[in-house]
Design a protein around this motif. Structure first.
Motif: not given
Length: 218
Positions: A48-64, A83-92
């Motif tokens: 809907e909003r067509k972002p150019e960069v997304i900060l994405m968490d990994l561990v989530m319910e309703e589609m990780n 779009v460029k997706i940047i994973v931002l998580t606590s897991f390595i």
């Protein structure tokens, strides 16, 4: 920068979204266009909003985050959007890092990363430069080494067939060279592709050459 970078946050922790969003919004080159609490909501909002960069968490319910990254990347590619997706998580761990990158993640950062470095990573992503947490590079190197050793699980005959594939031979030529039936060759090729996790015989030939197997090198 004349145009603001449209950024979206996808994280199931409201406090993370609030804190990160508040800091990022202070940068005059960035505009927060949306915040989603899970991957499915993130996919819908991204379309809907067509972002150019997304900060994405990994561990989530309703589609990780990995599923969301794959879905968003595919949907944007189909529409000719970027779009460029940047994973931002606590897991390595490797089972998070590699699937995320394979799903289309452009950069990979830990939540311990300083806020100013996250902003810097957003700008770099927008310019086409990925940023990987130092530990991520180590995980990738470890994973690539594992993949490089996959041919060691092949049987002796399968390895011989792989070498012939690397030389560009057809099934008939392999059959004549190794004195085995064409049906047997096909079975070996199928086993090779399965064990090396490759799509076709061309990829197998590339694998053999990439690892210098015909030269007796790995």
């Amino acid at each position: 920068m004349e145009k603001k970078i449209k950024v979206m946050l996808v994280d199931d922790h409201e406090m993370v979204r609030m804190g990160l969003g508040a800091y990022i919004s202070t940068d005059e080159d960035i505009e927060i266009v949306g915040e989603a609490s899970n991957g499915r909501e993130g996919l819908e909002m991204a379309l809907e909003r067509k972002p150019e960069v997304i900060l994405m968490d990994l561990v989530m319910e309703e589609m990780n985050g990995i599923e969301a990254t794959r879905a968003i990347t595919k949907a944007f590619q189909e529409r000719g959007w970027e779009v460029k997706i940047i994973v931002l998580t606590s897991f390595i761990e490797e089972d998070k890092v590699m699937p995320a990158l394979e799903a289309g993640a452009f950069s990979y950062l830990l939540k311990t990363t300083k806020a100013e470095d996250i902003v810097r990573a957003i700008k770099k992503a927008y310019e086409g430069e990925s940023v990987l947490e130092g530990k991520v590079s180590q995980v990738m190197l470890k994973s690539s080494r594992k993949k490089a050793e996959k041919h060691e699980i092949l049987t002796e005959r399968e390895f011989e067939v792989l070498l012939e594939l690397g030389r560009g031979k057809t099934n008939k030529e392999i059959s004549e060279t190794l004195f085995i039936g064409i049906k047997t060759v096909k079975t070996h090729v199928s086993n090779i592709l399965s064990k090396l996790e490759l799509e076709d015989r061309t990829k197998a030939a590339v694998y053999a050459n990439k690892h210098h197997l015909m030269d007796g090198e790995e």
